[in-house]
Structure formats: C-alpha cells, structure tokens
Design a protein around this motif. Structure first.
Motif, PDB file in Angstrom:
ATOM      1  N   VAL A 113       3.700 -17.640   2.930  1.00 39.07           N
ATOM      2  CA  VAL A 113       4.162 -16.269   3.133  1.00 39.07           C
ATOM      3  C   VAL A 113       2.952 -15.351   3.052  1.00 39.07           C
ATOM      4  N   THR A 114       2.999 -14.222   3.727  1.00 32.78           N
ATOM      5  CA  THR A 114       1.894 -13.273   3.705  1.00 32.78           C
ATOM      6  C   THR A 114       2.106 -12.235   2.613  1.00 32.78           C
ATOM      7  N   VAL A 115       1.099 -12.097   1.757  1.00 33.02           N
ATOM      8  CA  VAL A 115       1.096 -11.053   0.732  1.00 33.02           C
ATOM      9  C   VAL A 115       0.031 -10.042   1.127  1.00 33.02           C
ATOM     10  N   SER A 116       0.371  -8.780   1.115  1.00 33.88           N
ATOM     11  CA  SER A 116      -0.568  -7.747   1.539  1.00 33.88           C
ATOM     12  C   SER A 116      -0.572  -6.585   0.569  1.00 33.88           C
ATOM     13  N   VAL A 117      -1.714  -5.921   0.518  1.00 35.61           N
ATOM     14  CA  VAL A 117      -1.892  -4.717  -0.280  1.00 35.61           C
ATOM     15  C   VAL A 117      -2.512  -3.662   0.634  1.00 35.61           C
ATOM     16  N   SER A 118      -1.952  -2.474   0.654  1.00 32.80           N
ATOM     17  CA  SER A 118      -2.464  -1.398   1.494  1.00 32.80           C
ATOM     18  C   SER A 118      -2.731  -0.155   0.653  1.00 32.80           C
ATOM     19  N   VAL A 119      -3.683   0.645   1.122  1.00 33.11           N
ATOM     20  CA  VAL A 119      -3.991   1.893   0.445  1.00 33.11           C
ATOM     21  C   VAL A 119      -4.032   3.016   1.471  1.00 33.11           C
ATOM     22  N   ASN A 120      -3.338   4.097   1.175  1.00 32.09           N
ATOM     23  CA  ASN A 120      -3.383   5.298   1.981  1.00 32.09           C
ATOM     24  C   ASN A 120      -4.125   6.363   1.183  1.00 32.09           C
ATOM     25  N   GLY A 121      -5.050   7.053   1.824  1.00 33.07           N
ATOM     26  CA  GLY A 121      -5.829   8.043   1.095  1.00 33.07           C
ATOM     27  C   GLY A 121      -6.288   9.196   1.945  1.00 33.07           C
ATOM     28  N   THR A 122      -6.595  10.276   1.272  1.00 31.02           N
ATOM     29  CA  THR A 122      -7.152  11.462   1.931  1.00 31.02           C
ATOM     30  C   THR A 122      -8.598  11.634   1.469  1.00 31.02           C
ATOM     31  N   ILE A 123      -9.496  11.789   2.420  1.00 28.31           N
ATOM     32  CA  ILE A 123     -10.908  11.984   2.100  1.00 28.31           C
ATOM     33  C   ILE A 123     -11.344  13.360   2.611  1.00 28.31           C
ATOM     34  N   VAL A 124     -12.391  13.887   1.988  1.00 31.65           N
ATOM     35  CA  VAL A 124     -12.979  15.156   2.407  1.00 31.65           C
ATOM     36  C   VAL A 124     -14.369  14.866   2.949  1.00 31.65           C
ATOM     37  N   LEU A 125     -14.589  15.169   4.210  1.00 33.73           N
ATOM     38  CA  LEU A 125     -15.873  14.899   4.850  1.00 33.73           C
ATOM     39  C   LEU A 125     -16.879  15.972   4.427  1.00 33.73           C
ATOM     40  N   ARG A 126     -18.113  15.550   4.193  1.00 33.48           N
ATOM     41  CA  ARG A 126     -19.130  16.514   3.766  1.00 33.48           C
ATOM     42  C   ARG A 126     -20.508  16.062   4.211  1.00 33.48           C
TER      43      ARG A 126
END
Length: 243
Positions: A230-243
């Motif tokens: 079976v496939t186990v997955s971990v995901s991350v959603n994020g907001t970055i500030v470009l500089r």
C-alpha cells in the motif's frame, strides 16, 4: 481692478499647493514601495513524499449459518457455534479475535407466511502472523467457514513510515520553495505557514469470497496468504514570502 502684487501672490500660492500635492504623491508611492519590499510577495506551495510498504495485518472473517423451525432454536444454535469458535480463537498466541455481524431473520413461503428462521454470525481473526492466522482459520473450519479476507496496514507501521517520510517531504518543500524564488527573480524566501498532512493508507476494502464449505481435512482450505503493498504518503502545504 487687480493689483500686480496680488496676482503674483495668488500664482505663488497655487504653485505651493501643487508642490505639496506632488510631494505627497511621491511620499505615498515611496511608502507603498517600502511596504511591498518589507512584506514581500507570497506564494503557496505543496510537496509530497510517498513510499510503498507491505500490508502487515490480516483479518479473516469466519461465518456460521443455521436454519431452524423457530427463532429461539436458530438463535440458540448459532450462539453455541460462535461461542465454541470464539473460545478456540481466544487461546491462539499472536491472534486477536472479536465477533462480527450477527443476525436472525425469518424465511417466508410464497404466500408470505413464516416457514422457518435463518441465522448468520461472524468471528473475525486479526494477526500480523499470516501463517498462524491461516492455520487457525483452517482448524476452525469444522465450525465456521471462511467468508472473507482483508489485509490492512497497522497503525504502528503507518506511523513509523510517516516518520521516515517527514525529512523527505521537508527537503522537497525547501527545494521547491528555493526554485520558485529564483524563478521569479528573488534571492530567497522565508516560510510563513506550514500545514502537514498524512494521507496514510486508505481504509481496507474487504474482498468478499463465497462461503467455503466445512472441510473434513485441514489441507483442503489451508493456503498461504500474501498481503501485497500500500502507498503511504505525507504532504505539506505552505505559504512562503519571497525576498
């Protein structure tokens, strides 16, 4: 009649007001620019890491059926059969068991009149030792028949795999953020917000199978069990500030 001095003063006042308006506009633009430089452009990104892992737990459903002329007899017979099967299952090392679905219902003739009672009950075996579970199910086949087998990933195995994937998904997110910053002409970025999600393994989908007949010999139903992956997955959603 206007005097020359008055016209000169009026012209100077108008020019002064115009200068103030220009300076105010330039100051507002400069302020907005400084605010934009301070806050930076924001971007939302997602990164995922996954791995194939073997299903480590088997659930075997054993079922008993009975028919009787009256409800009480059907219920008593079925309860006795399940109790004997449950007692045998409870003594097996490394295997847990619990009762499953249970029901007693009438059967009717063509006229709609009750002409008997039918009952069905289940015992569910669960173990990480596939061979032991298969052997026990085979031994119990003289009382209850195998009606379904499903393989699942245990919570411990899922959490352990997600822990391994954390560093991978963090590295993937950082690499994607840096690539995005450079692509839009920025030197770097800072992370403003992160949301971590574990997709894990989806709930098991049982694989129904025909009710196996009660076997006189153990080797008639004993067979090796293979769980697959079976496939186990971990995901991350994020907001970055470009500089």
């Amino acid at each position: 009649m206007q005097f020359p001095a008055l016209r000169i003063m009026t012209r100077c006042a108008a020019q002064a007001v115009l200068c103030l308006l220009v300076l105010g506009s330039q100051a507002a633009v400069a302020h907005e620019s400084s605010v934009a430089q301070a806050t930076g452009a924001r971007m939302t990104l997602q990164a995922t890491a996954s791995a194939e892992v073997p299903l480590d737990t088997v659930r075997i459903t054993l079922a008993a059926e009975t028919e009787a002329a009256d409800q009480a007899t059907a219920s008593k017979t079925l309860a006795a059969t399940l109790a004997a099967a449950a007692k045998e299952a409870q003594g097996a090392a490394g295997i847990t068991s619990h009762t499953g679905n249970y029901g007693i219902w009438p059967s009717r003739d063509q006229a709609g009149k009750i002409n008997g009672w039918h009952g069905r009950g289940e015992i569910v075996l669960e173990s990480k030792d596939f061979a032991a579970a298969s052997d026990l199910a085979t031994r119990m086949n003289d009382r209850v028949a195998i009606s379904g087998i499903v393989f699942v990933l245990s919570n411990e195995a899922r959490r352990a795999q997600e822990h391994k994937l954390l560093s991978q998904v963090a590295q993937a997110f950082r690499a994607r953020a840096l690539e995005a910053a450079k692509a839009f002409g920025f030197a770097g970025y800072r992370i403003e917000q992160l949301d971590l999600n574990g997709a894990g393994a989806m709930p098991p989908v049982p694989r129904p199978m025909p009710m196996m007949r009660m076997a006189a010999k153990a080797d008639e139903v004993n067979a090796p069990l293979e769980g697959g992956n079976v496939t186990v997955s971990v995901s991350v959603n994020g907001t970055i500030v470009l500089r």
